[in-house]
Design a protein around this motif. Sequence first.
Motif, PDB file in Angstrom:
ATOM      1  N   GLU A 102     -55.875  30.895  15.304  1.00 26.32           N
ATOM      2  CA  GLU A 102     -56.445  31.069  13.959  1.00 26.32           C
ATOM      3  C   GLU A 102     -55.493  31.783  12.993  1.00 26.32           C
ATOM      4  OE1 GLU A 102     -60.250  32.982  14.846  1.00 26.32           O
ATOM      5  OE2 GLU A 102     -61.187  31.040  14.544  1.00 26.32           O
ATOM      6  N   PHE A 103     -54.195  31.618  13.198  1.00 18.57           N
ATOM      7  CA  PHE A 103     -53.249  32.219  12.257  1.00 18.57           C
ATOM      8  C   PHE A 103     -53.356  31.567  10.874  1.00 18.57           C
ATOM      9  CE2 PHE A 103     -48.992  32.134  10.264  1.00 18.57           C
ATOM     10  CZ  PHE A 103     -48.829  33.495  10.070  1.00 18.57           C
ATOM     11  N   LYS A 104     -53.729  30.298  10.845  1.00 15.45           N
ATOM     12  CA  LYS A 104     -53.843  29.585   9.567  1.00 15.45           C
ATOM     13  C   LYS A 104     -54.861  30.273   8.652  1.00 15.45           C
ATOM     14  CE  LYS A 104     -54.572  24.946   7.644  1.00 15.45           C
ATOM     15  NZ  LYS A 104     -55.614  25.305   6.693  1.00 15.45           N
ATOM     16  N   LYS A 105     -55.919  30.869   9.236  1.00 11.77           N
ATOM     17  CA  LYS A 105     -56.917  31.540   8.401  1.00 11.77           C
ATOM     18  C   LYS A 105     -56.333  32.774   7.731  1.00 11.77           C
ATOM     19  CE  LYS A 105     -61.166  29.952  10.580  1.00 11.77           C
ATOM     20  NZ  LYS A 105     -62.468  30.334  11.177  1.00 11.77           N
ATOM     21  N   VAL A 106     -55.419  33.437   8.394  1.00  8.27           N
ATOM     22  CA  VAL A 106     -54.770  34.598   7.774  1.00  8.27           C
ATOM     23  C   VAL A 106     -53.992  34.154   6.543  1.00  8.27           C
ATOM     24  CG1 VAL A 106     -53.202  36.537   8.133  1.00  8.27           C
ATOM     25  CG2 VAL A 106     -54.605  35.715  10.027  1.00  8.27           C
ATOM     26  N   ASN A 107     -53.239  33.052   6.672  1.00  8.53           N
ATOM     27  CA  ASN A 107     -52.483  32.533   5.529  1.00  8.53           C
ATOM     28  C   ASN A 107     -53.400  32.023   4.429  1.00  8.53           C
ATOM     29  OD1 ASN A 107     -49.725  32.915   5.905  1.00  8.53           O
ATOM     30  ND2 ASN A 107     -49.497  31.133   7.208  1.00  8.53           N
ATOM     31  N   ASP A 108     -54.460  31.291   4.814  1.00  8.58           N
ATOM     32  CA  ASP A 108     -55.338  30.676   3.816  1.00  8.58           C
ATOM     33  C   ASP A 108     -56.133  31.718   3.034  1.00  8.58           C
ATOM     34  OD1 ASP A 108     -54.425  28.236   4.654  1.00  8.58           O
ATOM     35  OD2 ASP A 108     -56.201  27.713   5.812  1.00  8.58           O
ATOM     36  N   LEU A 109     -56.632  32.754   3.733  1.00 10.40           N
ATOM     37  CA  LEU A 109     -57.502  33.733   3.091  1.00 10.40           C
ATOM     38  C   LEU A 109     -56.726  34.918   2.512  1.00 10.40           C
ATOM     39  CD1 LEU A 109     -60.422  33.807   5.694  1.00 10.40           C
ATOM     40  CD2 LEU A 109     -60.369  32.610   3.512  1.00 10.40           C
ATOM     41  N   GLY A 110     -55.656  35.319   3.176  1.00  8.23           N
ATOM     42  CA  GLY A 110     -54.911  36.492   2.736  1.00  8.23           C
ATOM     43  C   GLY A 110     -53.626  36.190   2.006  1.00  8.23           C
ATOM     44  N   GLY A 111     -53.189  34.928   2.030  1.00  8.26           N
ATOM     45  CA  GLY A 111     -51.926  34.569   1.404  1.00  8.26           C
ATOM     46  C   GLY A 111     -50.768  34.692   2.391  1.00  8.26           C
ATOM     47  N   HIS A 112     -49.627  34.147   1.986  1.00  4.37           N
ATOM     48  CA  HIS A 112     -48.468  34.144   2.891  1.00  4.37           C
ATOM     49  C   HIS A 112     -47.918  35.548   3.120  1.00  4.37           C
ATOM     50  CE1 HIS A 112     -48.141  29.818   3.359  1.00  4.37           C
ATOM     51  NE2 HIS A 112     -48.365  29.686   2.056  1.00  4.37           N
ATOM     52  N   GLU A 113     -48.146  36.471   2.168  1.00  5.26           N
ATOM     53  CA  GLU A 113     -47.705  37.841   2.398  1.00  5.26           C
ATOM     54  C   GLU A 113     -48.444  38.442   3.588  1.00  5.26           C
ATOM     55  OE1 GLU A 113     -48.839  36.678  -0.429  1.00  5.26           O
ATOM     56  OE2 GLU A 113     -47.297  36.901  -1.980  1.00  5.26           O
ATOM     57  N   ALA A 114     -49.772  38.208   3.655  1.00  6.65           N
ATOM     58  CA  ALA A 114     -50.553  38.685   4.801  1.00  6.65           C
ATOM     59  C   ALA A 114     -50.101  37.995   6.077  1.00  6.65           C
ATOM     60  CB  ALA A 114     -52.041  38.449   4.566  1.00  6.65           C
ATOM     61  N   GLY A 115     -49.775  36.697   5.978  1.00  9.01           N
ATOM     62  CA  GLY A 115     -49.273  35.983   7.153  1.00  9.01           C
ATOM     63  C   GLY A 115     -47.986  36.579   7.676  1.00  9.01           C
ATOM     64  N   ASP A 116     -47.061  36.911   6.744  1.00  7.72           N
ATOM     65  CA  ASP A 116     -45.800  37.532   7.164  1.00  7.72           C
ATOM     66  C   ASP A 116     -46.053  38.884   7.829  1.00  7.72           C
ATOM     67  OD1 ASP A 116     -44.447  35.382   6.178  1.00  7.72           O
ATOM     68  OD2 ASP A 116     -43.656  36.381   4.401  1.00  7.72           O
ATOM     69  N   ASP A 117     -46.957  39.677   7.235  1.00  3.56           N
ATOM     70  CA  ASP A 117     -47.266  40.982   7.820  1.00  3.56           C
ATOM     71  C   ASP A 117     -47.854  40.827   9.221  1.00  3.56           C
ATOM     72  OD1 ASP A 117     -46.315  42.350   5.674  1.00  3.56           O
ATOM     73  OD2 ASP A 117     -48.270  42.744   4.763  1.00  3.56           O
ATOM     74  N   MET A 118     -48.725  39.825   9.402  1.00  2.00           N
ATOM     75  CA  MET A 118     -49.312  39.607  10.729  1.00  2.00           C
ATOM     76  C   MET A 118     -48.236  39.231  11.741  1.00  2.00           C
ATOM     77  SD  MET A 118     -51.953  39.669  12.655  1.00  2.00           S
ATOM     78  CE  MET A 118     -53.433  39.635  11.633  1.00  2.00           C
ATOM     79  N   LEU A 119     -47.282  38.392  11.342  1.00  2.00           N
ATOM     80  CA  LEU A 119     -46.198  38.022  12.254  1.00  2.00           C
ATOM     81  C   LEU A 119     -45.352  39.240  12.626  1.00  2.00           C
ATOM     82  CD1 LEU A 119     -45.060  34.641  10.639  1.00  2.00           C
ATOM     83  CD2 LEU A 119     -46.407  34.957  12.725  1.00  2.00           C
ATOM     84  N   LEU A 120     -45.147  40.165  11.675  1.00  2.00           N
ATOM     85  CA  LEU A 120     -44.406  41.389  11.981  1.00  2.00           C
ATOM     86  C   LEU A 120     -45.172  42.247  12.988  1.00  2.00           C
ATOM     87  CD1 LEU A 120     -43.128  42.334   8.401  1.00  2.00           C
ATOM     88  CD2 LEU A 120     -41.721  41.634  10.345  1.00  2.00           C
ATOM     89  N   HIS A 121     -46.507  42.319  12.845  1.00  2.00           N
ATOM     90  CA  HIS A 121     -47.316  43.068  13.806  1.00  2.00           C
ATOM     91  C   HIS A 121     -47.233  42.436  15.193  1.00  2.00           C
ATOM     92  CE1 HIS A 121     -49.225  46.119  11.333  1.00  2.00           C
ATOM     93  NE2 HIS A 121     -49.510  45.216  10.408  1.00  2.00           N
ATOM     94  N   VAL A 122     -47.307  41.107  15.247  1.00  2.00           N
ATOM     95  CA  VAL A 122     -47.216  40.405  16.539  1.00  2.00           C
ATOM     96  C   VAL A 122     -45.860  40.663  17.183  1.00  2.00           C
ATOM     97  CG1 VAL A 122     -47.102  38.121  17.601  1.00  2.00           C
ATOM     98  CG2 VAL A 122     -48.918  38.640  15.960  1.00  2.00           C
ATOM     99  N   ALA A 123     -44.797  40.594  16.384  1.00  2.00           N
ATOM    100  CA  ALA A 123     -43.454  40.842  16.920  1.00  2.00           C
ATOM    101  C   ALA A 123     -43.345  42.259  17.479  1.00  2.00           C
ATOM    102  CB  ALA A 123     -42.405  40.620  15.834  1.00  2.00           C
TER     103      ALA A 123
END
Length: 663
Positions: free
Chosen positions: A282-303
Motif C-alpha cells: 500500500e505504498f501507492k496510498k502514501v503517494n496518492d494521499l500525502g504526495g510524493h514528498e510523503a512518499g520520499d519520507d516513507m522510503l527514507l524511514h524504510v531505508a
Amino acid sequence: MLPHAAVYLGPDGLLLGHNKRMEAACAAHGLGEVPGRLRDFLSAASLKRCEPVLSAALGGVPAQASGGLSLKSGAGFCRQLICTSFPAVSGGGRVVLVQFVSMDNSGPAVPVGQSGLAPLSEAGGAADFLRYFPDDVLIFSEAESPDDKAGRLLELIDTDFEKELLIAALADQDDLPRSLYVPERAENGGSGTAADQSVCEVRLIPIPDLTAGGAPQAVMAILRRNVESPDEIAENRRLAYQDPLTGLENRRSFTRTLTQDLALLSRQAGEGLAVFYIDLDEFKKVNDLGGHEAGDDMLLHVAACLRQTLGDRGTAARIGGDEFAGTVFTGSEEAALRIAEDILEGFDRIHLETGNRVFTIGGSIGVAFVGASLDLNKLDASQLIGLADQACLRGKRFGGRSVQVHTVQPGDCTRSGSVATDLPEPDSFRGNELALYAMPIFDLRKNSLFGYEMLLRLQGDRAQGLSSRAWISAAERSGFIARVDAWTLHRVLDAADRNPVRKTLTMNVSADSARDPGFRECLVNRLSVNPLQASRLCLEVAEKDFLREPALVETFFRFASELGCQTAIDDFAGHWPSLSRLTGLRVEWLKLQAGLTQHVARSPEKAAILSGLVKAVQALGLKVVAKHVETAEDAALLKELDIEAAQGFYFGKPKPWSAAGLQ
C-alpha cells in the motif's frame, strides 16, 4: 559555476558562505542581505521538510527534497532542495552545499561576470570560450552517447579507471553541474593506496543556448589534475552504485555485492546465505494521499529500518520504486525467517505524520535461502534475486505482510520463464463464489454471546491458493472494493432480517466505501425499509484508514451514527496519533490489534500496559473489544481488566452464517 542559489551550511546550522545567485534570490524576495540561518527566512513547515534531508547530508549521504519550500511570509522560494556533503576544512565534521532550485527553473538573473559562466553565444563559439579556462577542457555535443564521452575522457586523462563507472555517472544529464573524480595512472606504475593516488577532477557544466530559451545545448568538462582526495573517489563510485534518495545500494551494486557474497560463501564451511526481496504494501496510498514528498519520507524511514535491522550482518539495497532487497549470512532457514520477521516488526513501528494524516507501512518479503551443501558454481546473482521475488509474489497472494521462504534447490537456477501466476481480477468473481462467515463476539461482563463479526470468504475452484485477504487487497487496488462492501452489506442485513435474536452484526468498511456515494445510498435505502435494524449494525473502519484520512472517516461515522448504526475502529494499536483524535469522534467501539491481547496472561508487563490503555479509552466513553483470544487464561485476565467484549478461537471459530444460526 552553480546555476542555482546556493549556500554552505555548517553542522551547527550556520550559513558559512553563499554565491551571487543566493544574494540575488534574497534581494528578489525582499530579504535584504542573506540571513545567517535557514530558520531565519524559511517557514516552519519548510524547515520540518528540510530536516531529514539535511540530517542525511550531514551524515555523508547526498540527498534531495522535491516540493516547494516557502518563506516565513508565505511566498514560494524554491521547488527543490539539493544537498551535497563535503569534509570540513578543519576538524572531523562535514559541511553541506545546499542548492535551492528556483520555482521557474531559471534562477535569479546574475551578470555574466559574477556568475562565472559566459553563455556560448556571447563567448564567440567553442574556441573562444575555452580561453576563459586554463585547465584541459572537453565540449560534449548533445548527440554524443555516455560511452563516447567516457572514452574521450579516459583517453585525455590517461587512466585505467573502470569505464562502466564513468558511463553510469555521465548518463544522468538532469543532475548538472556536478563533479566527478577519476584516479590518474600512477607515474611509477605501482598500485599504491587510495590515499596516495592523485585524481583528476572533472567538472561537468551545461552550456546554455540563448537562442533556444536557455535550454542546454552541450556539456563542458573542465579537468583539474593532481587532486589528492580519496573521499571524492568514493563520491564518484557512489554516483554509479548508490540510490540517490535513500543512500542504500542500487540494483547494480546489490547484484555485484550478491556475486561477491556467493564467492565468499563457497569458502565458508557450514554457512548459508539468505537473499531478501521486500515489496512495500500500500505504498501507492502514501503517494496518492500525502504526495510524493510523503512518499520520499516513507522510503527514507524504510531505508533506516533496514539499516538498523540488518546492521553489520548484511547489505540493504533499494532496487525499484518501492522494492528493496538484502542479503545476510545465516545458518538456517529459521534464522532467515526471524530476520524477515524483524524487518516487518520494524515496519510496524513506522508512523509518518504529514498534515492531519498519519501513514503506516507494511511489506511482503520473499526469501531465497542458499544452503551450505548447494553447488555454488551453478548459482547466478540475478537468478537468486528472481527466486526471492517469486517468493515475495506468493506472499502477495495471501494478502501482504507475509514472509515466504524458498530453499534454493540445484535445478532452480537452470529453469527459464518461471513466473508466478497472476491474481484473478477481483471483479471477475461471481456472487456464488463469495460467502459470509460469522465469528462470535463474547460479552465478558455478562458472560454471554454479544454478536458476530461478518467475514468475507472465497469459495470455488478459482479461490484455491488465494486468501480472502489477498483478494480484498486486490479489490482495493482496482477500485472494486465499494461494490464488494455493498454486496456484503446486503447479505448482513438479510441475515439480520431473518434472525429474530437481537445480536449485533459487525462488518468492515473500506475507506473507498466510506467515500463512495453509492455505498452510502445503499445503506440509507436498506435501513429506511427497517430502521430498527440500524442499532444492530456496527460498521468498522481500520485504524490505518482512519489515520490516513481522518476527515473522511469522521464524516462517515457521523453519517452512520445519524442513521442509528454503531461504529468501531478496527485493529486499534494504541498509538498517540489515534488516541489524540478520539475526542469528539462519534465512535462506540475500539477493537484492539491482536498483538495487544495475544498471550497477555504470560506477560505482566504487557498486561500493565494494556490495563492503562483500556482505562484511558474507557475514560473517553468508548468500549473495548479484544481480538484473537485463544486461551482461557487470556480470557480470564481480559475480564479482570474490565474489557467489555472479546473474540477469537477460544470463543468460537468463523462459521458459514447458516451454521451460526443467522439464517
